[in-house]
Design an enzyme around this catalytic site. Structure first.
Site, PDB file in Angstrom:
ATOM      1  N   CYS A  49     -22.897 141.058  32.093  1.00 54.49           N
ATOM      2  CA  CYS A  49     -23.893 140.092  31.593  1.00 54.49           C
ATOM      3  C   CYS A  49     -23.797 138.842  32.490  1.00 54.49           C
ATOM      4  CB  CYS A  49     -23.595 139.751  30.141  1.00 54.49           C
ATOM      5  SG  CYS A  49     -24.708 138.535  29.439  1.00 54.49           S
ATOM      6  N   ASP A  72     -18.937 111.638  14.956  1.00 53.93           N
ATOM      7  CA  ASP A  72     -17.768 110.917  14.450  1.00 53.93           C
ATOM      8  C   ASP A  72     -17.594 111.173  12.961  1.00 53.93           C
ATOM      9  OD1 ASP A  72     -17.225 109.914  16.867  1.00 53.93           O
ATOM     10  OD2 ASP A  72     -17.891 107.875  16.453  1.00 53.93           O
ATOM     11  N   ASP A  77     -18.682  99.329  20.570  1.00 55.90           N
ATOM     12  CA  ASP A  77     -18.380 100.708  20.947  1.00 55.90           C
ATOM     13  C   ASP A  77     -18.065 100.793  22.439  1.00 55.90           C
ATOM     14  OD1 ASP A  77     -17.927 103.306  20.468  1.00 55.90           O
ATOM     15  OD2 ASP A  77     -20.023 103.892  20.214  1.00 55.90           O
ATOM     16  N   SER A  97      -5.047 101.952  15.571  1.00 53.48           N
ATOM     17  CA  SER A  97      -6.429 102.317  15.296  1.00 53.48           C
ATOM     18  C   SER A  97      -6.866 101.517  14.064  1.00 53.48           C
ATOM     19  CB  SER A  97      -6.446 103.818  15.034  1.00 53.48           C
ATOM     20  OG  SER A  97      -7.711 104.236  14.685  1.00 53.48           O
ATOM     21  N   LEU A  98      -8.015 101.829  13.506  1.00 49.61           N
ATOM     22  CA  LEU A  98      -8.437 101.184  12.259  1.00 49.61           C
ATOM     23  C   LEU A  98      -8.713 102.283  11.250  1.00 49.61           C
ATOM     24  CD1 LEU A  98     -11.071  98.655  13.662  1.00 49.61           C
ATOM     25  CD2 LEU A  98      -8.952  98.038  12.505  1.00 49.61           C
ATOM     26  N   TYR A 140     -11.527  90.337  20.615  1.00 52.61           N
ATOM     27  CA  TYR A 140     -11.584  90.276  19.148  1.00 52.61           C
ATOM     28  C   TYR A 140     -10.288  89.843  18.470  1.00 52.61           C
ATOM     29  CZ  TYR A 140     -10.046  95.147  19.736  1.00 52.61           C
ATOM     30  OH  TYR A 140      -9.390  96.269  20.113  1.00 52.61           O
ATOM     31  N   LYS A 142     -11.768  92.068   8.403  1.00 52.99           N
ATOM     32  CA  LYS A 142     -10.370  91.664   8.544  1.00 52.99           C
ATOM     33  C   LYS A 142     -10.037  90.542   7.560  1.00 52.99           C
ATOM     34  CE  LYS A 142     -10.741  92.602  13.464  1.00 52.99           C
ATOM     35  NZ  LYS A 142     -10.855  92.033  14.808  1.00 52.99           N
ATOM     36  N   LYS A 150     -18.395  96.290  15.135  1.00 55.88           N
ATOM     37  CA  LYS A 150     -17.453  97.191  15.795  1.00 55.88           C
ATOM     38  C   LYS A 150     -18.090  97.593  17.117  1.00 55.88           C
ATOM     39  CE  LYS A 150     -14.433 101.049  14.747  1.00 55.88           C
ATOM     40  NZ  LYS A 150     -14.767 101.973  15.828  1.00 55.88           N
ATOM     41  N   GLU A 183     -16.737  91.356  11.745  1.00 61.18           N
ATOM     42  CA  GLU A 183     -17.162  91.444  13.149  1.00 61.18           C
ATOM     43  C   GLU A 183     -17.857  92.775  13.334  1.00 61.18           C
ATOM     44  OE1 GLU A 183     -13.656  90.875  15.811  1.00 61.18           O
ATOM     45  OE2 GLU A 183     -12.830  89.942  14.021  1.00 61.18           O
ATOM     46  N   CYS A 209     -29.025 140.018  29.191  1.00 60.78           N
ATOM     47  CA  CYS A 209     -28.821 141.401  29.653  1.00 60.78           C
ATOM     48  C   CYS A 209     -29.355 142.433  28.679  1.00 60.78           C
ATOM     49  CB  CYS A 209     -27.339 141.640  29.916  1.00 60.78           C
ATOM     50  SG  CYS A 209     -26.379 141.799  28.407  1.00 60.78           S
ATOM     51  N   CYS A 214     -22.490 138.710  22.858  1.00 65.80           N
ATOM     52  CA  CYS A 214     -22.922 139.795  23.726  1.00 65.80           C
ATOM     53  C   CYS A 214     -21.634 140.415  24.255  1.00 65.80           C
ATOM     54  CB  CYS A 214     -23.768 139.258  24.881  1.00 65.80           C
ATOM     55  SG  CYS A 214     -23.943 140.452  26.212  1.00 65.80           S
ATOM     56  N   LYS A 255     -18.204 102.262   8.971  1.00 61.00           N
ATOM     57  CA  LYS A 255     -19.030 102.845  10.039  1.00 61.00           C
ATOM     58  C   LYS A 255     -20.410 103.199   9.507  1.00 61.00           C
ATOM     59  CE  LYS A 255     -15.771 105.379  12.614  1.00 61.00           C
ATOM     60  NZ  LYS A 255     -15.704 106.053  13.894  1.00 61.00           N
ATOM     61  N   CYS A 308     -29.218 140.448  23.631  1.00 62.54           N
ATOM     62  CA  CYS A 308     -28.833 139.359  24.521  1.00 62.54           C
ATOM     63  C   CYS A 308     -30.020 138.927  25.384  1.00 62.54           C
ATOM     64  CB  CYS A 308     -27.686 139.808  25.419  1.00 62.54           C
ATOM     65  SG  CYS A 308     -27.269 138.593  26.676  1.00 62.54           S
TER      66      CYS A 308
HETATM   67  N1  LIG Z   1     -16.376 113.148  17.558  1.00 63.43           N
HETATM   68  C1  LIG Z   1     -15.218 113.441  18.085  1.00 63.43           C
HETATM   69  O1  LIG Z   1     -14.969 114.512  18.597  1.00 63.43           O
HETATM   70  C2  LIG Z   1     -14.163 112.396  18.038  1.00 63.43           C
HETATM   71  C3  LIG Z   1     -12.908 112.635  18.591  1.00 63.43           C
HETATM   72  C4  LIG Z   1     -11.952 111.633  18.536  1.00 63.43           C
HETATM   73  C5  LIG Z   1     -12.279 110.428  17.944  1.00 63.43           C
HETATM   74  N2  LIG Z   1     -13.516 110.230  17.417  1.00 63.43           N
HETATM   75  C6  LIG Z   1     -13.904 108.975  16.751  1.00 63.43           C
HETATM   76  O2  LIG Z   1     -13.067 107.955  17.128  1.00 63.43           O
HETATM   77  C7  LIG Z   1     -12.434 107.424  15.984  1.00 63.43           C
HETATM   78  C8  LIG Z   1     -11.017 107.136  16.276  1.00 63.43           C
HETATM   79  O3  LIG Z   1     -10.989 106.304  17.354  1.00 63.43           O
HETATM   80  P1  LIG Z   1     -10.085 105.027  17.366  1.00 63.43           P
HETATM   81  O4  LIG Z   1      -8.732 105.342  16.987  1.00 63.43           O
HETATM   82  O5  LIG Z   1     -10.391 104.385  18.661  1.00 63.43           O
HETATM   83  O6  LIG Z   1     -10.628 104.202  16.175  1.00 63.43           O
HETATM   84  P2  LIG Z   1     -11.897 103.424  16.076  1.00 63.43           P
HETATM   85  O7  LIG Z   1     -12.634 103.356  17.358  1.00 63.43           O
HETATM   86  O8  LIG Z   1     -12.666 103.947  14.952  1.00 63.43           O
HETATM   87  O9  LIG Z   1     -11.299 101.994  15.714  1.00 63.43           O
HETATM   88  C9  LIG Z   1     -10.323 101.302  16.457  1.00 63.43           C
HETATM   89  C10 LIG Z   1     -10.880 100.622  17.651  1.00 63.43           C
HETATM   90  O10 LIG Z   1     -11.983  99.833  17.311  1.00 63.43           O
HETATM   91  C11 LIG Z   1     -12.205  98.972  18.392  1.00 63.43           C
HETATM   92  N3  LIG Z   1     -12.945  97.775  17.962  1.00 63.43           N
HETATM   93  C12 LIG Z   1     -14.244  97.543  18.248  1.00 63.43           C
HETATM   94  N4  LIG Z   1     -14.641  96.383  17.755  1.00 63.43           N
HETATM   95  C13 LIG Z   1     -13.573  95.822  17.148  1.00 63.43           C
HETATM   96  C14 LIG Z   1     -13.376  94.588  16.468  1.00 63.43           C
HETATM   97  N5  LIG Z   1     -14.362  93.728  16.291  1.00 63.43           N
HETATM   98  N6  LIG Z   1     -12.151  94.334  15.971  1.00 63.43           N
HETATM   99  C15 LIG Z   1     -11.138  95.215  16.127  1.00 63.43           C
HETATM  100  N7  LIG Z   1     -11.271  96.396  16.770  1.00 63.43           N
HETATM  101  C16 LIG Z   1     -12.486  96.697  17.277  1.00 63.43           C
HETATM  102  C17 LIG Z   1     -10.868  98.693  18.969  1.00 63.43           C
HETATM  103  O11 LIG Z   1     -10.915  98.952  20.339  1.00 63.43           O
HETATM  104  C18 LIG Z   1      -9.933  99.662  18.290  1.00 63.43           C
HETATM  105  O12 LIG Z   1      -9.101 100.297  19.188  1.00 63.43           O
HETATM  106  C19 LIG Z   1     -12.518 108.467  14.932  1.00 63.43           C
HETATM  107  O13 LIG Z   1     -12.514 107.883  13.675  1.00 63.43           O
HETATM  108  C20 LIG Z   1     -13.797 109.161  15.278  1.00 63.43           C
HETATM  109  O14 LIG Z   1     -14.863 108.524  14.631  1.00 63.43           O
HETATM  110  C21 LIG Z   1     -14.437 111.178  17.446  1.00 63.43           C
HETATM  111 ZN   LIG Z   2     -25.562 139.684  27.705  1.00 63.61          ZN
END
Ligand SMILES: NC(=O)c1ccc[n+]([C@@H]2O[C@H](COP(=O)([O-])OP(=O)(O)OC[C@H]3O[C@@H](n4cnc5c(N)ncnc54)[C@H](O)[C@@H]3O)[C@@H](O)[C@H]2O)c1
Ligand SMILES: [Zn+2]
Length: 675
Positions: A439, A34, A117, A83-84, A234, A297, A115, A113, A418, A433, A321, A415
């Site tokens: 291969c 992330d 996952d 999003s946040l 939340y 918040k 976050k 709060e 192969c 390769c 984060k 390789c």
């Molecule tokens: N690694 C990758 O390939 C990849 C790809 C896409 C997204 N991401 C990650 O996902 C993030 C974007 O995802 P996102 O838009 O869901 O943002 P986010 O997950 O960083 O934040 C928004 C989400 O947080 C959640 N959340 C959890 N606890 C919460 C709380 N107490 N209050 C409010 N919200 C809460 C909500 O569901 C909200 O939708 C990126 O910043 C990245 O870190 C990674």
């Molecule tokens: Zn090969």
């Protein structure tokens, strides 16, 4: 930086982020941490601020999340699910606080709060009963998963107390660490049975978030129930008369019967926010679920209204984060994997070490540059990091622990499959390769890629069947699928019953209807992912147009760029590829775009859009009109064909009505577009 250089970088970042988003939200795979993802996003944001002309409405910086899937009814959110904005450092947090204090010109309280996952969910209650549960989707519309959500035991189906008559709450559906482990144990047990019965083993769940997303989108609610999901609420959407602060709101939610953890706190300064963050940095690992940060918040609901939101996130909240965790361990050896494009990926074999609650034994090393950057030596003590759950990564070496005569790690020259001499083109990080035709992992990898769901979607052909087909000499490349006969299959494939043969051949026949852009993706041209294939097919509407284009013409396509163009040129310069395409053409595969009937239905029609909309943003609406051959105008005259009027349409609407211009609601516009 020049505008030209910036454009190049913006294109590269946009393409990458779009792809990573699709992988993350649609396929449920995370390719990079992330933190790396967020770093790219920040870079893109900064470039767009510095060069505003490069900011497109389709930019990943303007979009939330993924997209609704086709398996569920799509429902528009009553207000967008944003999003946040996020940060990994304290300075940004202080800046966030400074800005808020300046904008409001007064002190504020914050609620901290964790976050959680998991997967965001919108829940609507009427007369205390749950009537609708929808995923975030692209923020504007999501999947209606009400039936599945009802199986979540911590989600109240009927509320108690003095709840509002109709209201929406939002929360996070998650899989606890315990359920995650139990689910994987169950899969392992089932696999023992399956293997005994000659069935393909199921893949273990990768991590709780991913497992939760997958579970919530099961078609069978019984299966969802089996996965034992949970939910934390939340927040309440919009204003409830008697609630003036977020903190009170959370407590009221509890009273009404919602599930909230006891971890949230109200604080009165940014210093106290920091204390909360530090406290949970360590303690969060003892919680029953995975958390990846803290959400801060502003407490007062009135201030939420004052501060408002950007296209992507509210201005009254920010997510801090936690950085990925690290551990030190011994680098035992490096093995090299050969991918379908011949790309060689080094993988580090490590002495097992505990990291963020799991045992780590392997780490990706990406390419030779990465090995050089780390200056890896044999038997080094290395630091590994895990960004949540993805394949861990080596981030550094403890040089003080290195033996004096330690030998630097040398990248292989041949390789491992192969023995061909490996090559590395200028400007490419990866070794390849080049023995494309024989291969073994490449041959198999390309065939697997070809039949994959996102490509030709021949799901009657799995990995083991491919192995057997190759072994029996029935196929050596993807064109050979189209020459397979029932006779040859029943002759050579032992244990293959009539039914399996029929399925296999039906799958092959059905693939002839797969549209061109997916066939193009299925060909497995290096760097041409599904998004790029789509972009290319919009400009080069058939394979011959693409193959006769110059490198410059290809590179000019929006989001494509030089590296991909070069790769396509290399592809067509290999005679075996052209020969393969000829055979696939002869077999009847789609090698040109079939124009959708709806496209062009608005040919030269003039549109004006006014007011606020719910389904589309103004820009999306403009894009849609143009895509369908219409034109966008800003002022009303008798020449205008349609006025699309949203909420609060005002004077333009009056004028249009006076002039007899056809007025469409957003819904009617949508129908017009969809034909
Ligand atoms: N690694 C990758 O390939 C990849 C790809 C896409 C997204 N991401 C990650 O996902 C993030 C974007 O995802 P996102 O838009 O869901 O943002 P986010 O997950 O960083 O934040 C928004 C989400 O947080 C959640 N959340 C959890 N606890 C919460 C709380 N107490 N209050 C409010 N919200 C809460 C909500 O569901 C909200 O939708 C990126 O910043 C990245 O870190 C990674
Ligand atoms: Zn090969």
């Amino acid at each position: 930086m020049t505008l030209e250089k910036a454009k190049e970088r913006v294109d590269i970042l946009s393409t990458k982020l779009h792809d990573l988003n699709k992988r993350y939200y649609v396929d449920g795979v995370q390719d990079i941490s992330d933190q790396e993802f967020d770093l790219m996003m920040h870079e893109l944001q900064e470039l767009e601020v510095e060069f505003p002309t490069l900011l497109k409405t389709t930019s990943p910086t303007q979009r939330v999340g993924g997209e609704p899937t086709k398996n569920f009814k799509t429902v528009a959110h009553e207000s967008p699910m944003l999003s946040l904005s996020n940060t990994y450092n304290k300075e940004d947090l202080i800046e966030f606080n400074d800005r808020i204090l300046k904008d409001l010109n007064t002190q504020v309280d914050y609620v901290c709060e964790l976050k959680y996952d998991g997967v965001a969910i919108s829940l609507i209650y009427e007369h205390g009963a749950l009537i609708q549960a929808v995923t975030r989707g692209d923020g504007i519309q999501g999947d209606d998963v009400t039936v599945n959500a009802r199986t979540i035991r911590s989600l109240p189906l009927q509320l108690v107390g003095d709840y509002p008559e109709r209201f929406e709450v939002r929360g996070e559906v998650f899989m606890s660490k315990q359920s995650f482990e139990e689910n994987n144990k169950r899969i392992e047990l089932e696999n023992i049975d399956r293997i005994a019965n000659n069935k393909k083993a199921q893949i273990l769940l990768a991590n709780p978030r991913n497992a939760c997303a997958g579970a919530l989108k099961q078609q069978d609610p019984k299966k969802v129930a089996e996965r034992k999901l949970d939910v934390y609420i939340y927040g309440i959407v919009g204003q409830v008369e008697t609630i003036t602060t977020h903190f009170d709101g959370l407590n009221r939610l509890k009273e009404w019967g919602f599930n909230l953890p006891n971890t949230f706190e109200k604080v009165t300064s940014i210093d106290e926010v920091w204390t909360f963050i530090e406290k949970w940095g360590k303690n969060r690992h003892d919680l029953p679920l995975e958390t990846d940060g803290v959400v801060i918040k502003v407490d007062s609901e009135e201030f939420h209204k004052k501060l408002g939101a950007t296209a992507k996130s509210p201005r009254w909240a920010i997510a801090y984060k936690y950085k990925a965790e690290a551990a030190k361990t011994l680098l035992k050896s490096v093995t090299y994997q050969v991918g379908r494009t011949g790309a060689i990926t080094p993988v580090a074999n490590l002495e097992a070490v505990q990291l963020a609650g799991t045992t780590v034994r392997r780490a990706s090393l990406h390419n030779a540059n990465e090995i050089a950057r780390l200056d890896l030596h044999i038997n080094d003590k290395v630091y590994v990091e895990k960004g949540g759950e993805i394949i861990p990564k080596i981030t550094g070496v403890d040089v003080s622990d290195r033996e004096k005569d330690a030998q630097p790690l040398e990248f292989i020259t041949n390789c491992p499959a192969c023995n061909s001499v490996l090559e590395r083109q200028e400007g490419e990080a990866q070794h390849y390769c080049l023995n494309i035709t024989s291969c073994p992992p490449q041959v198999k990898g390309r065939i697997q890629h070809f039949v994959a769901r996102k490509a030709m979607n021949i799901d009657s052909i799995g990995g083991e069947t491919i192995d057997q087909l190759i072994e029996k000499g029935l196929i050596a490349n993807v064109a050979d699928f189209y020459d397979l006969t029932a006779e040859a299959l029943s002759d050579k494939m032992e244990r293959f019953k009539d039914k399996s043969i029929e399925n296999l051949l039906n799958g092959v026949i059905a693939s002839k209807n797969i549209p061109y852009e997916r066939v193009l993706f299925a060909l497995g041209i290096r760097h041409v992912g599904s998004t790029i294939a789509e972009k290319l097919s919009e400009v080069f509407k058939n394979i011959d147009a693409l193959l006769s284009a110059t490198e410059e013409q290809i590179a000019e396509v929006y989001e494509v760029g030089g590296q991909i163009a070069k790769s396509i040129i290399n592809f067509k310069e290999a005679p075996e590829n052209l020969f393969l395409i000829d055979r696939l053409k002869a077999a009847g595969l789609q090698f040109e775009v079939v124009e959708k009937e709806t496209v062009g239905t608005l040919e030269d029609k003039l549109f004006v859009c006014t007011g606020t909309f719910e389904i589309f943003s103004r820009n999306e609406m403009h894009d849609l009109i143009k895509e369908h051959g219409g034109k966008v105008r800003t002022s009303i005259s008798a020449k205008i064909d349609y006025l699309v009027a949203g909420e609060k349409a005002g004077s333009k609407l009056k004028k249009a009505e006076k002039l007899g211009v056809t007025v469409l609601t957003e819904e009617e516009f949508k129908n017009l577009i969809e034909g």
